[in-house]
Design a protein around this motif. Sequence first.
Motif, PDB file in Angstrom:
ATOM      1  N   ARG A   1     -32.794 -19.385  -4.702  1.00  0.00           N
ATOM      2  CA  ARG A   1     -33.282 -20.774  -4.728  1.00  0.00           C
ATOM      3  C   ARG A   1     -34.621 -20.865  -5.454  1.00  0.00           C
ATOM      4  O   ARG A   1     -34.881 -21.831  -6.182  1.00  0.00           O
TER       5      ARG A   1
ATOM      6  N   SER B   1     -35.118 -22.932  -8.770  1.00  0.00           N
ATOM      7  CA  SER B   1     -36.151 -23.971  -8.772  1.00  0.00           C
ATOM      8  C   SER B   1     -37.026 -23.873 -10.014  1.00  0.00           C
ATOM      9  O   SER B   1     -37.442 -24.888 -10.574  1.00  0.00           O
TER      10      SER B   1
ATOM     11  N   MET C   1     -33.885 -29.946  -5.868  1.00  0.00           N
ATOM     12  CA  MET C   1     -34.020 -28.838  -4.924  1.00  0.00           C
ATOM     13  C   MET C   1     -34.957 -29.210  -3.782  1.00  0.00           C
ATOM     14  O   MET C   1     -34.691 -28.893  -2.612  1.00  0.00           O
TER      15      MET C   1
ATOM     16  N   TYR D   1     -26.619 -25.983 -12.736  1.00  0.00           N
ATOM     17  CA  TYR D   1     -26.198 -24.584 -12.565  1.00  0.00           C
ATOM     18  C   TYR D   1     -25.505 -24.047 -13.812  1.00  0.00           C
ATOM     19  O   TYR D   1     -25.714 -22.895 -14.202  1.00  0.00           O
TER      20      TYR D   1
ATOM     21  N   TYR E   1     -26.236 -31.684  -4.086  1.00  0.00           N
ATOM     22  CA  TYR E   1     -25.739 -30.309  -4.208  1.00  0.00           C
ATOM     23  C   TYR E   1     -24.688 -30.231  -5.311  1.00  0.00           C
ATOM     24  O   TYR E   1     -24.731 -29.339  -6.176  1.00  0.00           O
TER      25      TYR E   1
ATOM     26  N   TRP F   1     -33.020 -31.345  -1.376  1.00  0.00           N
ATOM     27  CA  TRP F   1     -32.029 -30.546  -0.644  1.00  0.00           C
ATOM     28  C   TRP F   1     -32.703 -29.733   0.455  1.00  0.00           C
ATOM     29  O   TRP F   1     -32.220 -29.672   1.587  1.00  0.00           O
TER      30      TRP F   1
ATOM     31  N   MET G   1     -27.712 -20.602  -3.749  1.00  0.00           N
ATOM     32  CA  MET G   1     -28.288 -21.433  -2.700  1.00  0.00           C
ATOM     33  C   MET G   1     -28.397 -20.719  -1.352  1.00  0.00           C
ATOM     34  O   MET G   1     -29.208 -21.102  -0.509  1.00  0.00           O
ATOM     35  N   ASN G   2     -27.589 -19.688  -1.148  1.00  0.00           N
ATOM     36  CA  ASN G   2     -27.645 -18.929   0.104  1.00  0.00           C
ATOM     37  C   ASN G   2     -28.696 -17.821   0.062  1.00  0.00           C
ATOM     38  O   ASN G   2     -28.882 -17.112   1.052  1.00  0.00           O
TER      39      ASN G   2
ATOM     40  N   GLU H   1     -24.772 -28.258  -8.861  1.00  0.00           N
ATOM     41  CA  GLU H   1     -23.719 -27.275  -9.136  1.00  0.00           C
ATOM     42  C   GLU H   1     -22.979 -27.585 -10.435  1.00  0.00           C
ATOM     43  O   GLU H   1     -22.736 -26.685 -11.260  1.00  0.00           O
TER      44      GLU H   1
ATOM     45  N   SER I   1     -23.057 -21.259  -4.754  1.00  0.00           N
ATOM     46  CA  SER I   1     -23.349 -21.028  -3.330  1.00  0.00           C
ATOM     47  C   SER I   1     -24.108 -19.717  -3.134  1.00  0.00           C
ATOM     48  O   SER I   1     -24.939 -19.603  -2.236  1.00  0.00           O
TER      49      SER I   1
END
Length: 204
Positions: free
Chosen positions: A75, A79, A91, A166, A158, A94, A69-70, A162, A66
Motif C-alpha cells: 500500500r 501510494s 488511497m 493498478y 477500490y 480507502w 492492498m493486503n 484496481e 488484492s
Amino acid sequence: MCKGLATLPATCLKSAKDIKHKISFLLQKQESQEVDHKQTKETKNEDAAKRMPTAADVEKWKESFSCVMNSETGRSVFSSFLRSEFSQENMHFWLACEDFKNTPTCKLDKKAKFIYKQYVAEGSPNEVNLDAATREETCENVTSASPSCFDEAQRRIYILMEKDSYRRFLHSKLILDLSQATRKKDKKSGSHTADIRQELAGGA
C-alpha cells in the motif's frame, strides 16, 4: 578553598555557582537532544528498511491488486505511485474507511461527517471520484452513521484503483525499478533494497 575565592563577597560566589549550574544544565540538555535526534534518525532508518520490499514482495504484487492492498508495504509503494499521478486521495479515503470501521460507537457520527466532508462531498478538499448515486447514498448513510456507512463508496474507489491506477502501476517506472533493484539486492545479500528510497518518498 583558595585565598582568592575566599576574599570574594558571598553574592559573587552565589552568582558564580548559579552560572555554573546553568551551563551544566544547558550542556546536559544539548547532549540529551543530540542523543534523542540520533535515536530518532536511527529509528526512522530502521523503519524505512523494514518497509523496503523484497523481490518476492514485488512479484506478489504483480499477481493481483488484492496482494498490493493486503500488504502494508504494498500500500505504501502504491501510494507513492498514486502521488505521482495526483490521485493519492483514493488511497487516503480507502484507509480512512478501514479505520472508520473500528471507530467506537460514541465517535461514529463525528468521524463520519469528517470523512464525508473531506473526501465525498462535492468540492471537498480531497474529493474522490464517485458517481452521483453513490455520493447521495453515502450522504444519507452519514446522517445515521454506522460502521458500514462508507462500504459502497469504499468498494467503488477500490474498483477504480484496481481497474485504472493498478494497471498503470504494473507498467510504471516505479515498479520496474523496484523489480530490478530488489532482484539485484536479493541475489547479492538477501537484504531489503534501499536503492530507490528517495523515489518512494517523493513519488515515482
